[in-house]
Design a protein around this motif. Structure first.
Motif, PDB file in Angstrom:
ATOM      1  N   ASP A  76      -1.292   1.175  -1.094  1.00 19.64           N
ATOM      2  CA  ASP A  76      -2.146   0.119  -1.646  1.00 19.64           C
ATOM      3  C   ASP A  76      -2.932  -0.599  -0.538  1.00 19.64           C
ATOM      4  OD1 ASP A  76      -3.221  -1.279  -3.803  1.00 19.64           O
ATOM      5  OD2 ASP A  76      -1.729  -2.889  -3.672  1.00 19.64           O
ATOM      6  N   LEU A  77      -3.518   0.187   0.353  1.00 17.71           N
ATOM      7  CA  LEU A  77      -4.234  -0.376   1.501  1.00 17.71           C
ATOM      8  C   LEU A  77      -5.639  -0.842   1.106  1.00 17.71           C
ATOM      9  CD1 LEU A  77      -4.434  -0.851   4.605  1.00 17.71           C
ATOM     10  CD2 LEU A  77      -5.369   1.466   4.772  1.00 17.71           C
ATOM     11  N   ASN A  78      -5.932  -2.100   1.459  1.00 20.88           N
ATOM     12  CA  ASN A  78      -7.265  -2.664   1.304  1.00 20.88           C
ATOM     13  C   ASN A  78      -7.745  -3.118   2.673  1.00 20.88           C
ATOM     14  OD1 ASN A  78      -7.441  -2.922  -1.825  1.00 20.88           O
ATOM     15  ND2 ASN A  78      -5.478  -3.862  -1.298  1.00 20.88           N
ATOM     16  N   VAL A  79      -8.970  -2.765   3.020  1.00 24.91           N
ATOM     17  CA  VAL A  79      -9.553  -3.190   4.290  1.00 24.91           C
ATOM     18  C   VAL A  79     -10.932  -3.773   3.998  1.00 24.91           C
ATOM     19  CG1 VAL A  79     -10.132  -2.540   6.657  1.00 24.91           C
ATOM     20  CG2 VAL A  79      -8.393  -1.232   5.405  1.00 24.91           C
ATOM     21  N   TRP A  80     -11.226  -4.926   4.586  1.00 30.15           N
ATOM     22  CA  TRP A  80     -12.517  -5.565   4.329  1.00 30.15           C
ATOM     23  C   TRP A  80     -13.092  -6.166   5.610  1.00 30.15           C
ATOM     24  CZ3 TRP A  80      -7.780  -7.420   2.999  1.00 30.15           C
ATOM     25  CH2 TRP A  80      -7.414  -8.666   3.495  1.00 30.15           C
ATOM     26  N   PHE A  81     -14.385  -6.364   5.569  1.00 25.07           N
ATOM     27  CA  PHE A  81     -15.118  -6.984   6.684  1.00 25.07           C
ATOM     28  C   PHE A  81     -15.881  -8.188   6.156  1.00 25.07           C
ATOM     29  CE2 PHE A  81     -14.819  -2.417   7.568  1.00 25.07           C
ATOM     30  CZ  PHE A  81     -14.142  -2.438   8.773  1.00 25.07           C
ATOM     31  N   GLY A  82     -15.887  -9.283   6.920  1.00 26.22           N
ATOM     32  CA  GLY A  82     -16.607 -10.474   6.507  1.00 26.22           C
ATOM     33  C   GLY A  82     -15.821 -11.290   5.501  1.00 26.22           C
ATOM     34  N   ILE A 103      -4.868   1.356  10.856  1.00 24.07           N
ATOM     35  CA  ILE A 103      -3.591   1.807  11.408  1.00 24.07           C
ATOM     36  C   ILE A 103      -3.455   1.384  12.869  1.00 24.07           C
ATOM     37  CG2 ILE A 103      -2.211   3.834  12.026  1.00 24.07           C
ATOM     38  CD1 ILE A 103      -3.477   5.249   9.565  1.00 24.07           C
ATOM     39  N   THR A 104      -4.526   1.535  13.647  1.00 29.36           N
ATOM     40  CA  THR A 104      -4.468   1.235  15.084  1.00 29.36           C
ATOM     41  C   THR A 104      -4.689  -0.241  15.406  1.00 29.36           C
ATOM     42  OG1 THR A 104      -6.818   1.793  15.289  1.00 29.36           O
ATOM     43  CG2 THR A 104      -5.224   3.538  15.758  1.00 29.36           C
ATOM     44  N   GLY A 105      -5.036  -1.055  14.412  1.00 31.94           N
ATOM     45  CA  GLY A 105      -5.264  -2.474  14.653  1.00 31.94           C
ATOM     46  C   GLY A 105      -6.692  -2.814  15.011  1.00 31.94           C
ATOM     47  N   LEU A 106      -7.594  -1.830  14.989  1.00 34.27           N
ATOM     48  CA  LEU A 106      -9.003  -2.089  15.298  1.00 34.27           C
ATOM     49  C   LEU A 106      -9.734  -2.751  14.131  1.00 34.27           C
ATOM     50  CD1 LEU A 106      -9.874   1.230  17.178  1.00 34.27           C
ATOM     51  CD2 LEU A 106      -9.491  -1.039  18.183  1.00 34.27           C
ATOM     52  N   ALA A 107      -9.221  -2.567  12.917  1.00 40.14           N
ATOM     53  CA  ALA A 107      -9.731  -3.289  11.746  1.00 40.14           C
ATOM     54  C   ALA A 107      -8.720  -4.382  11.422  1.00 40.14           C
ATOM     55  CB  ALA A 107      -9.921  -2.338  10.565  1.00 40.14           C
ATOM     56  N   ARG A 108      -9.118  -5.619  11.591  1.00 35.40           N
ATOM     57  CA  ARG A 108      -8.158  -6.722  11.561  1.00 35.40           C
ATOM     58  C   ARG A 108      -7.807  -7.188  10.154  1.00 35.40           C
ATOM     59  NH1 ARG A 108      -7.255  -9.154  16.368  1.00 35.40           N
ATOM     60  NH2 ARG A 108      -8.467  -8.406  18.142  1.00 35.40           N
ATOM     61  N   ASN A 109      -8.745  -7.077   9.231  1.00 33.57           N
ATOM     62  CA  ASN A 109      -8.533  -7.635   7.899  1.00 33.57           C
ATOM     63  C   ASN A 109      -8.066  -6.546   6.934  1.00 33.57           C
ATOM     64  OD1 ASN A 109      -9.510 -10.218   8.710  1.00 33.57           O
ATOM     65  ND2 ASN A 109     -11.602  -9.465   8.483  1.00 33.57           N
ATOM     66  N   TRP A 110      -6.769  -6.552   6.654  1.00 33.99           N
ATOM     67  CA  TRP A 110      -6.255  -5.573   5.712  1.00 33.99           C
ATOM     68  C   TRP A 110      -5.034  -6.134   4.994  1.00 33.99           C
ATOM     69  CZ3 TRP A 110      -1.305  -3.411   6.295  1.00 33.99           C
ATOM     70  CH2 TRP A 110      -0.695  -3.576   7.538  1.00 33.99           C
ATOM     71  N   SER A 111      -4.762  -5.553   3.838  1.00 35.67           N
ATOM     72  CA  SER A 111      -3.558  -5.881   3.084  1.00 35.67           C
ATOM     73  C   SER A 111      -2.957  -4.592   2.554  1.00 35.67           C
ATOM     74  CB  SER A 111      -3.874  -6.843   1.935  1.00 35.67           C
ATOM     75  OG  SER A 111      -4.721  -6.210   0.975  1.00 35.67           O
ATOM     76  N   GLY A 112      -1.733  -4.678   2.062  1.00 30.38           N
ATOM     77  CA  GLY A 112      -1.025  -3.488   1.626  1.00 30.38           C
ATOM     78  C   GLY A 112       0.104  -3.180   2.595  1.00 30.38           C
ATOM     79  N   ARG A 113       0.459  -1.920   2.681  1.00 30.55           N
ATOM     80  CA  ARG A 113       1.579  -1.530   3.536  1.00 30.55           C
ATOM     81  C   ARG A 113       1.230  -0.293   4.343  1.00 30.55           C
ATOM     82  NH1 ARG A 113       5.895   2.023   2.584  1.00 30.55           N
ATOM     83  NH2 ARG A 113       7.707   1.668   3.924  1.00 30.55           N
ATOM     84  N   ILE A 114       1.457  -0.371   5.655  1.00 33.62           N
ATOM     85  CA  ILE A 114       1.341   0.779   6.557  1.00 33.62           C
ATOM     86  C   ILE A 114       2.648   0.868   7.329  1.00 33.62           C
ATOM     87  CG2 ILE A 114       0.081   1.864   8.445  1.00 33.62           C
ATOM     88  CD1 ILE A 114      -2.303   0.066   7.780  1.00 33.62           C
ATOM     89  N   SER A 115       3.293   2.015   7.291  1.00 36.74           N
ATOM     90  CA  SER A 115       4.520   2.168   8.065  1.00 36.74           C
ATOM     91  C   SER A 115       4.480   3.467   8.860  1.00 36.74           C
ATOM     92  CB  SER A 115       5.766   2.127   7.178  1.00 36.74           C
ATOM     93  OG  SER A 115       5.785   3.212   6.281  1.00 36.74           O
ATOM     94  N   ILE A 116       4.992   3.393  10.070  1.00 37.74           N
ATOM     95  CA  ILE A 116       5.074   4.531  10.987  1.00 37.74           C
ATOM     96  C   ILE A 116       6.536   4.867  11.197  1.00 37.74           C
ATOM     97  CG2 ILE A 116       4.521   5.399  13.289  1.00 37.74           C
ATOM     98  CD1 ILE A 116       2.018   4.820  11.686  1.00 37.74           C
ATOM     99  N   ASP A 117       6.928   6.050  10.761  1.00 34.40           N
ATOM    100  CA  ASP A 117       8.310   6.504  10.906  1.00 34.40           C
ATOM    101  C   ASP A 117       9.287   5.451  10.382  1.00 34.40           C
ATOM    102  OD1 ASP A 117      10.294   8.290  11.558  1.00 34.40           O
ATOM    103  OD2 ASP A 117      10.344   7.794  13.696  1.00 34.40           O
ATOM    104  N   GLY A 118       8.922   4.849   9.248  1.00 34.98           N
ATOM    105  CA  GLY A 118       9.787   3.873   8.586  1.00 34.98           C
ATOM    106  C   GLY A 118       9.607   2.440   9.024  1.00 34.98           C
ATOM    107  N   ALA A 119       8.873   2.185  10.096  1.00 35.25           N
ATOM    108  CA  ALA A 119       8.667   0.826  10.607  1.00 35.25           C
ATOM    109  C   ALA A 119       7.335   0.286  10.109  1.00 35.25           C
ATOM    110  CB  ALA A 119       8.713   0.817  12.130  1.00 35.25           C
ATOM    111  N   SER A 120       7.359  -0.831   9.404  1.00 34.79           N
ATOM    112  CA  SER A 120       6.147  -1.406   8.828  1.00 34.79           C
ATOM    113  C   SER A 120       5.314  -2.119   9.884  1.00 34.79           C
ATOM    114  CB  SER A 120       6.495  -2.390   7.713  1.00 34.79           C
ATOM    115  OG  SER A 120       7.093  -1.724   6.620  1.00 34.79           O
ATOM    116  N   LEU A 121       3.991  -1.980   9.769  1.00 34.65           N
ATOM    117  CA  LEU A 121       3.060  -2.670  10.651  1.00 34.65           C
ATOM    118  C   LEU A 121       2.595  -3.956   9.972  1.00 34.65           C
ATOM    119  CD1 LEU A 121       0.804   0.342  11.734  1.00 34.65           C
ATOM    120  CD2 LEU A 121       2.841  -0.543  12.893  1.00 34.65           C
TER     121      LEU A 121
END
Length: 249
Positions: free
Chosen positions: A8-14, A53-71
């Motif tokens: 359920d990833l949402n990414v926005w600008f502005g 995923i890498t943190g270059l887009a700052r405005n996001w909601s939802g869930r991202i996890s890497i090998d079970g660890a949530s960002l």
């Protein structure tokens, strides 16, 4: 085992009236050792997912996890970059023009905490098919394909589990593209890497990936296996039209 989960990833600008929703409720999983593609037209949101995923887009909601660890948020710690690395589209822009290949790789290894830097630089250059004779050259002394090989070596320096590949061959001559794709395939096998590859070229995705997500206007409209892609058996009308306009076999 899942290596990457996006839910359920949402990414926005502005903000306010200037807000642009670049990604809307995108969800997919990537298994350990899998090569997963994100495809769609320019502006569909596929590269923005990698940036979230890498943190270059700052405005996001939802869930991202890497090998079970949530960002969370945009901050990524050192352990993240030991696990996840990104290879960008333009190999010239991603390399410091005044740093030699030795400096680029040596500084990266130092940041990752390695000590046997000299030997590791030599090994990385061998692994990407360059060798020691390229060690003290500057980016402007390299061809586009050679620069991308250095960028791949830099991404591999921290011994990551996941490579995020943002159109890694689109800036290269056609004659060089296959060499880089074959290199990436060999490295994936040798290092048991997980790939997430963004591409507008379905033939590339058909060659490199096990599964793929088709994106349109920021949304994932279909997830399919590579055999579905090759057999032109898409379900969603947009996916079907995308395959119809491409030559994938």
């Amino acid at each position: 085992m899942s290596m990457l989960d996006v839910e359920d990833l949402n990414v926005w600008f502005g903000d306010g009236r200037d807000r642009v929703d670049a990604v809307k409720s995108a969800s997919f999983t990537v298994a350990a050792g899998e090569s997963f593609g994100l495809v769609g037209e320019s502006g569909s949101g596929k590269s923005t997912i990698l940036r979230a995923i890498t943190g270059l887009a700052r405005n996001w909601s939802g869930r991202i996890s890497i090998d079970g660890a949530s960002l969370s948020g945009a901050k990524r710690d050192r352990s993240f970059y030991k696990t996840v690395q990104m290879v960008f589209q333009d190999p010239y822009a991603s390399l410091h023009p005044r740093h030699t290949v030795d400096q680029v790789l040596g500084e990266t290894l130092h940041l990752h905490g390695f000590r046997d830097i000299d030997a590791r630089v030599a090994k990385l250059l061998d692994d990407v098919g360059l060798g020691n004779r390229f060690r003290f050259r500057y980016p402007h002394q390299l061809s586009g394909g050679q620069r991308q090989r250095v960028a791949i070596a830099r991404a591999l320096a921290g011994e990551p589990d996941i490579l995020l590949l943002d159109e890694p061959t689109s800036a290269l001559d056609v004659s060089v593209q296959a060499e880089i794709l074959n290199l990436l395939t060999d490295l994936r096998d040798a290092r048991q890497l997980t790939f997430v590859m963004v591409s507008h070229d379905l033939a590339v995705v058909g060659h490199m990936c096990d599964r793929l997500a088709v994106m349109k206007d920021g949304e994932v409209v279909e997830i399919m296996g590579v055999e579905t892609l090759r057999n032109h058996q898409a379900i969603h009308p947009y996916s079907a039209a995308l395959l119809e306009a491409s030559v994938v076999g």
